[in-house]
Design a protein around this motif. Structure first.
Motif, PDB file in Angstrom:
ATOM      1  N   HIS A  10      -3.571  29.200 -10.020  1.00  0.00           N
ATOM      2  CA  HIS A  10      -3.167  29.615  -8.670  1.00  0.00           C
ATOM      3  C   HIS A  10      -2.939  28.368  -7.825  1.00  0.00           C
ATOM      4  O   HIS A  10      -3.838  27.538  -7.690  1.00  0.00           O
ATOM      5  CB  HIS A  10      -4.232  30.492  -8.015  1.00  0.00           C
ATOM      6  N   LEU A  11      -1.745  28.246  -7.291  1.00  0.00           N
ATOM      7  CA  LEU A  11      -1.404  27.155  -6.386  1.00  0.00           C
ATOM      8  C   LEU A  11      -1.732  27.623  -4.977  1.00  0.00           C
ATOM      9  O   LEU A  11      -1.052  28.481  -4.423  1.00  0.00           O
ATOM     10  CB  LEU A  11       0.075  26.786  -6.517  1.00  0.00           C
ATOM     11  N   GLU A  12      -2.801  27.080  -4.405  1.00  0.00           N
ATOM     12  CA  GLU A  12      -3.242  27.499  -3.073  1.00  0.00           C
ATOM     13  C   GLU A  12      -2.346  26.924  -1.984  1.00  0.00           C
ATOM     14  O   GLU A  12      -1.938  27.639  -1.080  1.00  0.00           O
ATOM     15  CB  GLU A  12      -4.699  27.069  -2.857  1.00  0.00           C
ATOM     16  N   ASP A  13      -2.084  25.641  -2.060  1.00  0.00           N
ATOM     17  CA  ASP A  13      -1.255  24.989  -1.054  1.00  0.00           C
ATOM     18  C   ASP A  13      -0.365  23.938  -1.683  1.00  0.00           C
ATOM     19  O   ASP A  13      -0.817  23.185  -2.551  1.00  0.00           O
ATOM     20  CB  ASP A  13      -2.109  24.274   0.010  1.00  0.00           C
ATOM     21  N   LEU A  14       0.877  23.882  -1.229  1.00  0.00           N
ATOM     22  CA  LEU A  14       1.784  22.784  -1.526  1.00  0.00           C
ATOM     23  C   LEU A  14       2.354  22.374  -0.173  1.00  0.00           C
ATOM     24  O   LEU A  14       2.957  23.201   0.518  1.00  0.00           O
ATOM     25  CB  LEU A  14       2.899  23.211  -2.477  1.00  0.00           C
ATOM     26  N   ASP A  55       0.827  -1.201   0.000  1.00  0.00           N
ATOM     27  CA  ASP A  55       0.000   0.000   0.000  1.00  0.00           C
ATOM     28  C   ASP A  55       0.865   1.255   0.000  1.00  0.00           C
ATOM     29  O   ASP A  55       2.072   1.200   0.218  1.00  0.00           O
ATOM     30  CB  ASP A  55      -0.914   0.015   1.232  1.00  0.00           C
ATOM     31  N   PHE A  56       0.202   2.388  -0.208  1.00  0.00           N
ATOM     32  CA  PHE A  56       0.873   3.673  -0.201  1.00  0.00           C
ATOM     33  C   PHE A  56       0.322   4.543   0.912  1.00  0.00           C
ATOM     34  O   PHE A  56      -0.819   4.386   1.336  1.00  0.00           O
ATOM     35  CB  PHE A  56       0.693   4.392  -1.548  1.00  0.00           C
ATOM     36  N   THR A  57       1.140   5.464   1.367  1.00  0.00           N
ATOM     37  CA  THR A  57       0.744   6.437   2.375  1.00  0.00           C
ATOM     38  C   THR A  57       0.796   7.822   1.741  1.00  0.00           C
ATOM     39  O   THR A  57       1.789   8.173   1.103  1.00  0.00           O
ATOM     40  CB  THR A  57       1.705   6.389   3.580  1.00  0.00           C
ATOM     41  N   THR A  58      -0.255   8.602   1.925  1.00  0.00           N
ATOM     42  CA  THR A  58      -0.302   9.961   1.386  1.00  0.00           C
ATOM     43  C   THR A  58       0.483  10.889   2.304  1.00  0.00           C
ATOM     44  O   THR A  58       0.176  10.988   3.492  1.00  0.00           O
ATOM     45  CB  THR A  58      -1.763  10.428   1.257  1.00  0.00           C
ATOM     46  N   VAL A  59       1.502  11.549   1.739  1.00  0.00           N
ATOM     47  CA  VAL A  59       2.411  12.361   2.549  1.00  0.00           C
ATOM     48  C   VAL A  59       2.484  13.823   2.104  1.00  0.00           C
ATOM     49  O   VAL A  59       3.186  14.618   2.721  1.00  0.00           O
ATOM     50  CB  VAL A  59       3.828  11.761   2.564  1.00  0.00           C
ATOM     51  N   GLY A  60       1.773  14.171   1.035  1.00  0.00           N
ATOM     52  CA  GLY A  60       1.812  15.542   0.554  1.00  0.00           C
ATOM     53  C   GLY A  60       0.690  15.808  -0.418  1.00  0.00           C
ATOM     54  O   GLY A  60       0.045  14.878  -0.917  1.00  0.00           O
ATOM     55  N   PHE A  61       0.451  17.096  -0.663  1.00  0.00           N
ATOM     56  CA  PHE A  61      -0.573  17.465  -1.636  1.00  0.00           C
ATOM     57  C   PHE A  61      -0.268  18.830  -2.223  1.00  0.00           C
ATOM     58  O   PHE A  61       0.464  19.634  -1.637  1.00  0.00           O
ATOM     59  CB  PHE A  61      -1.972  17.449  -1.006  1.00  0.00           C
ATOM     60  N   ALA A  62      -0.849  19.077  -3.386  1.00  0.00           N
ATOM     61  CA  ALA A  62      -0.805  20.383  -4.036  1.00  0.00           C
ATOM     62  C   ALA A  62      -2.222  20.674  -4.517  1.00  0.00           C
ATOM     63  O   ALA A  62      -2.766  19.927  -5.327  1.00  0.00           O
ATOM     64  CB  ALA A  62       0.170  20.383  -5.208  1.00  0.00           C
ATOM     65  N   LEU A  63      -2.825  21.725  -3.979  1.00  0.00           N
ATOM     66  CA  LEU A  63      -4.192  22.098  -4.329  1.00  0.00           C
ATOM     67  C   LEU A  63      -4.138  23.381  -5.142  1.00  0.00           C
ATOM     68  O   LEU A  63      -3.498  24.348  -4.736  1.00  0.00           O
ATOM     69  CB  LEU A  63      -5.010  22.300  -3.048  1.00  0.00           C
ATOM     70  N   TYR A  64      -4.805  23.380  -6.294  1.00  0.00           N
ATOM     71  CA  TYR A  64      -4.732  24.514  -7.216  1.00  0.00           C
ATOM     72  C   TYR A  64      -6.075  24.729  -7.890  1.00  0.00           C
ATOM     73  O   TYR A  64      -6.955  23.868  -7.864  1.00  0.00           O
ATOM     74  CB  TYR A  64      -3.632  24.300  -8.261  1.00  0.00           C
ATOM     75  N   PHE A  65      -6.213  25.904  -8.498  1.00  0.00           N
ATOM     76  CA  PHE A  65      -7.419  26.211  -9.268  1.00  0.00           C
ATOM     77  C   PHE A  65      -7.040  27.179 -10.381  1.00  0.00           C
ATOM     78  O   PHE A  65      -5.958  27.777 -10.375  1.00  0.00           O
ATOM     79  CB  PHE A  65      -8.544  26.763  -8.376  1.00  0.00           C
TER      80      PHE A  65
END
Length: 171
Positions: A87-91, A65-75
């Motif tokens: 626009h990259l809201e969060d990295l 399995d994999f573990t989620t360790v990061g994200f990038a939220l954009y619009f």
């Protein structure tokens, strides 16, 4: 480190929500987070989503399995001077997984999406005290518009947004 970057799904909202709070704690603003996991699901995973998101996964130790360790939220946004933009809201990458290139992989993947969508630019905000992030983006070629163009971020929210929306224009 082996990392998998992929588009987020509705199932990822619990992990994204957790990491949003971790980021808010890091930015010394945990009381500002009002979004719920359900709102993330509603706003990001319906016919006309308000945002898109990529997640970074690493293999779990001794498992398939994999573990989620990061994200990038954009619009997507639109510039009257340049056209399509993003626009990259969060990295965010969890602290114990920093220094392995996961943040770079997320940023590169977001830039690839921006290019595929024919965006002229990718923009984001960084807190003034967060020199590590400012240096990270600068090393990748980002320009600080606060310095170069003297731009300021302004916001209407809460009562100021309510007042503005209810204001009657005077002729």
């Amino acid at each position: 480190m082996n990392v998998n970057i992929r588009p987020a799904t509705r199932v990822d909202c619990k992990d994204i929500s957790r990491m949003i709070m971790e980021l808010a704690v890091y930015e010394k603003m945990p009381d500002q987070v009002k979004i719920t996991c359900e709102e993330l699901e509603r706003d990001g995973f319906h016919q006309n989503p308000f945002f898109e998101c990529l997640v970074a996964e690493v293999p779990e130790e001794n498992k398939d399995d994999f573990t989620t360790v990061g994200f990038a939220l954009y619009f997507y946004i639109y510039s009257t001077w340049k056209g399509r933009s993003m626009h990259l809201e969060d990295l965010y990458v969890m602290p114990q997984f920093r220094g392995f290139g996961i943040g770079k992989s997320l940023l590169n993947a977001v830039a690839q999406v921006a290019k595929e969508k024919r965006c002229a630019r990718l923009q984001l905000n960084v807190l003034d005290w967060n020199t590590a992030s400012r240096d990270f983006y600068a090393a990748k070629g980002a320009q600080d518009l606060t310095v170069e163009e003297g731009r300021h971020l302004v916001r209407f929210d809460g009562q100021s947004l309510e007042n503005l929306a209810n204001e009657t224009p005077k002729n």
